[in-house]
Design an enzyme around this catalytic site. Structure first.
Site, PDB file in Angstrom:
ATOM      1  N   ASP A 164     -11.811  33.734  15.611  1.00 37.99           N
ATOM      2  CA  ASP A 164     -12.929  34.588  16.087  1.00 37.99           C
ATOM      3  C   ASP A 164     -13.760  34.815  14.883  1.00 37.99           C
ATOM      4  O   ASP A 164     -13.560  35.087  13.848  1.00 37.99           O
ATOM      5  CB  ASP A 164     -12.277  35.728  16.704  1.00 37.99           C
ATOM      6  CG  ASP A 164     -13.212  36.624  17.234  1.00 37.99           C
ATOM      7  OD1 ASP A 164     -13.922  36.238  18.343  1.00 37.99           O
ATOM      8  OD2 ASP A 164     -13.636  37.695  16.741  1.00 37.99           O
ATOM      9  N   GLU A 199     -15.181  29.718  15.659  1.00 42.98           N
ATOM     10  CA  GLU A 199     -16.176  30.162  16.371  1.00 42.98           C
ATOM     11  C   GLU A 199     -17.352  30.511  15.551  1.00 42.98           C
ATOM     12  O   GLU A 199     -17.161  31.654  14.965  1.00 42.98           O
ATOM     13  CB  GLU A 199     -15.686  31.533  17.238  1.00 42.98           C
ATOM     14  CG  GLU A 199     -16.852  31.881  18.069  1.00 42.98           C
ATOM     15  CD  GLU A 199     -17.023  33.644  18.379  1.00 42.98           C
ATOM     16  OE1 GLU A 199     -17.813  33.957  19.038  1.00 42.98           O
ATOM     17  OE2 GLU A 199     -16.281  34.291  17.503  1.00 42.98           O
TER      18      GLU A 199
END
Length: 742
Positions: free
Chosen positions: A418, A471
């Site tokens: 993330d 990401e």
């Protein structure tokens, strides 16, 4: 404290720093407690506040143990006794209402291997979860729990829990100076014990009780204690899956990911106050993913986190599955069941930042240990969280060990990392003057870049068939390129640019879409610069953005038609696929993490039709190699029509080395187009393998009767072409062959 003398004249020496021990300030408890040689005798000192008596049980080679009284030192809780040199002993502790027999924690020498501590300090130990934390072990025939924690700047660290009524004076730990690790073996404890660490800063300040950074199990939030986890190996039955995982994860393999927030996918019996267990999810979620054709389930972070509103992205226990759904063994059983059903598991994993909860990592030993001391480096302004110090060896080992643990211990098939963009740039979401440049004066976070490369290289060595997905929302070059070529080494990168551009196009009134063809076309200019996942993730259905369906223009029929077409475009575009839960049933409402998906809406034909379309797209993706075999190769894609701004029609072809091509035609307006000619690569019949306007999907059933025959009329760079009826707001997927559903 003065020297004491018993009735027989034997001296019982009390070291000078005993007052620090009694007051909870002692950083070297082994210098006072335990066995200490005094010539032909050993002196034993123990500390049991509030005990009525303590007696020594001295082992003898061929006789029962002999019991000897220990002398209390006033009312301090300290007891002293003598035994013959080298004799083994246990303790009988007599309380006001109970008696217990225990081994002395301070009779054991150093526990952790010096070479492993040295490797940890140098950042070379990537299985630190085996070294630190709480582990049931047997030492010298004695069972108990070994505690170890990294706190190099602490004055004193103690293990506390129900076993010592959370009294930090009772079990102070030994400091292993080279690594700054504190250790203690406490006999008699077993898995299931609640515990924390009580840490005193160098200035004597007693810090808030700290949960174990390496805990492998936790209490159910909002409770915050760590729990001693079992060491028993899980009985895996997924050998067949593990043997084929490398092929399933190859760049040419089909990949369709169902992204799930486990708490809000489905509430048991629809009760908003209940949370599904891993057993519930095994029963319901796994068959659902299989039935709908997904290859993988991706879970929003399930590492323990204190605040439910963070959806797991403010993680505090990077080694523990959240207790919200059950035990670590229950989670392992869920992964095992996924594999037995042919489904892979990807976990969202957050090494970018952590919350500042008092029981967590923040100011862990009274200093900025896991984080940076300077808020210009150590504070995430967007989330009010703290940034890991990637330049510190032990922090890198901590994070990489977490990643490896999930892959090795729990057999997970991938980690989606993330907020990578926030790691790469020192000025991420910061104003001028609120960030510090790197050593070259630039904005790149060189320590984070080095960490990410070390992470991907380490995982490649230890778990080469596990997917590591970034990401990353910027144009950082080489995210999925090998580290030896200067890349970051990820398996895939989320294509955020594709998602933003195409969603902007879809939100436009079809009357104006002809002026914005570039929003659809631009993605193919860089589609093969990285290995991409096309994400329609949770981020696109939160924070007031509305659901995917709500973002489509027109009335309800047109909204559903637009979303069906968009899904077909996505599934046939180069790149792997990811869809957040609820999209497949065209949920009307924005996602609510406190609720559940609107399962009742499946009684509506339009919702059931959307679900059927997603299922058929997934099966088509698997069945037709042209849709996945050359996913990362520009030879696998060609635009046929990309300039019809009057009709707003697109056409493109996908190719494979081992199978016939596939052709897609998209009418992005609500107007039916008759006799629309499209070039095709092959002669013969072309089958409508999917028409998103079919009545089974909730459409108007306009089409071509399931098949058209190519004519020897050159068009769009092809020697052959077909005349089509283009249904409104729909995509046709055409193939010269009909394959078995996969």
């Amino acid at each position: 404290m003065p020297t004491r003398q018993d009735r027989n004249g034997a001296l019982y020496h009390v070291p000078e720093n005993t007052d620090d021990l009694l007051a909870g300030r002692c950083g070297d408890p082994f210098s006072i407690l335990g066995r200490h040689n005094a010539g032909s005798l050993d002196i034993v000192r123990v500390f049991y506040p509030h005990a009525a008596k303590v007696r020594l049980l001295v082992e003898r080679p061929r006789s029962p143990p002999i019991e000897r009284a220990m002398r209390p030192v006033d009312d301090t809780g300290m007891f002293i006794g003598t035994i013959r040199k080298g004799a083994s002993y246990r303790l009988r502790v007599i309380w006001a209402d109970a008696t217990e027999e225990v081994s002395d924690p301070y009779s054991f020498g150093p526990i952790l291997p010096e070479e492993e501590l040295h490797a940890f300090a140098e950042g070379r130990h990537f299985h630190v979860h085996h070294l630190l934390g709480a582990h049931p072990v047997t030492l010298h025939g004695v069972t108990g729990v070994r505690f170890a924690v990294w706190a190099p700047n602490a004055r004193r660290v103690s293990a506390i829990g129900d076993f010592n009524i959370w009294d930090g004076r009772r079990h102070p730990m030994r400091l292993r100076h080279r690594a700054g690790v504190w250790e203690l073996f406490i006999p008699g404890l077993t898995a299931g014990e609640r515990y924390k660490f009580e840490i005193m800063a160098q200035d004597g300040t007693l810090l808030p009780q700290k949960a174990d950074p390496f805990a492998r199990r936790t209490e159910l939030p909002p409770a915050t204690a760590s729990v001693v986890a079992r060491n028993d190996p899980f009985p895996w039955t997924d050998d067949a899956w593990m043997a084929t995982r490398a092929a399933r994860h190859a760049p040419q393999a089909p990949l369709s990911i169902y992204e799930v927030h486990t708490l809000s996918w489905r509430r048991p019996n629809g009760d908003p106050d209940r949370i599904a267990t891993w057993r519930d999810l095994t029963r319901d979620l796994i068959p659902y993913a299989v039935e709908n054709g997904f290859t993988h389930i991706e879970l929003l972070p399930i590492m323990e986190y204190p605040f439910g509103g963070s959806w797991g992205y403010q993680t505090l226990a990077l080694f523990a599955p959240t207790a919200r759904h059950g035990s670590p063994e229950d989670f392992a059983a869920f992964v095992n069941a996924c594999h037995d059903a042919g489904i892979g598991i990807i976990l969202d994993w957050v090494p970018a930042h952590f919350p500042n909860d008092l029981h967590g990592l923040a100011c862990f030993d009274g200093t900025a240990l896991f984080e940076h001391a300077d808020p210009r480096e150590g504070m995430h302004r967007d989330w009010n969280t703290l940034i890991y110090n990637y330049g510190r060896h032990e922090v890198r080992a901590f994070l990489i060990s977490s990643a490896l643990m999930w892959c090795e211990h729990f057999h997970v098939d991938g980690l989606r990392v993330d907020a990578v963009a926030s790691m790469l740039y020192r000025d991420y979401s910061r104003q001028s003057g609120d960030w510090l440049p790197n050593i070259h004066g630039g904005r790149e976070n060189l320590e984070a870049v080095s960490f990410l490369r070390e992470l991907t290289d380490t995982l490649q060595r230890h778990a080469p068939d596990v997917q590591i997905v970034a990401e990353e929302s910027t144009a950082w070059p080489g995210v999925t390129h090998p580290t030896v070529d200067g890349g970051l080494g990820f398996s895939f990168k989320w294509n955020m640019g594709w998602m933003h551009d195409t969603l902007h196009f879809m939100q436009r009134d079809p009357l104006w879409r002809g002026h914005h063809l570039s929003e659809i076309l631009f993605g193919t200019h860089y589609a093969f610069s990285e290995r991409f996942v096309l994400p329609l993730s949770h981020d696109e259905v939160t924070h007031g953005k509305g659901s995917l369906l709500a973002r489509m223009p027109g009335d309800s029929w047109q909204q559903h038609a637009n979303l069906r077409a968009y899904f077909a475009f996505m599934w046939t575009h180069p790149g792997k696929k990811l869809l957040f839960m609820g999209g497949e049933i065209a949920q009307v409402q924005e996602w609510n993490h406190d609720g559940e998906l609107d399962w009742r809406s499946l009684s509506e034909p339009s919702k059931l039709g959307m679900q059927r379309l997603v299922r058929d797209l997934n099966h088509t993706l698997r069945s037709y190699p042209a849709l996945h075999e050359l996913d990362i190769d520009p030879a696998g894609f060609s635009w046929l029509i990309n300039d019809d701004d009057a009709n707003v029609v697109f056409a493109w072809a996908r190719f494979a080395l081992s199978a016939p091509p596939i052709v897609m035609v998209w009418n992005a307006t609500p107007v039916i187009r008759h006799a629309y000619r499209v070039g095709v690569p092959n002669a013969g019949d072309w089958h409508e393998i999917i028409n998103t306007d079919a009545s089974v999907y909730g459409g108007s059933n306009v089409g071509n009767g399931g098949r058209v025959t190519a004519q020897a009329v050159a068009s769009h760079g092809c020697d052959w072409s077909v005349e089509l009826v283009l249904p409104p707001l729909a995509v046709l997927i055409l193939s010269p062959t009909l394959e078995e559903a996969g």
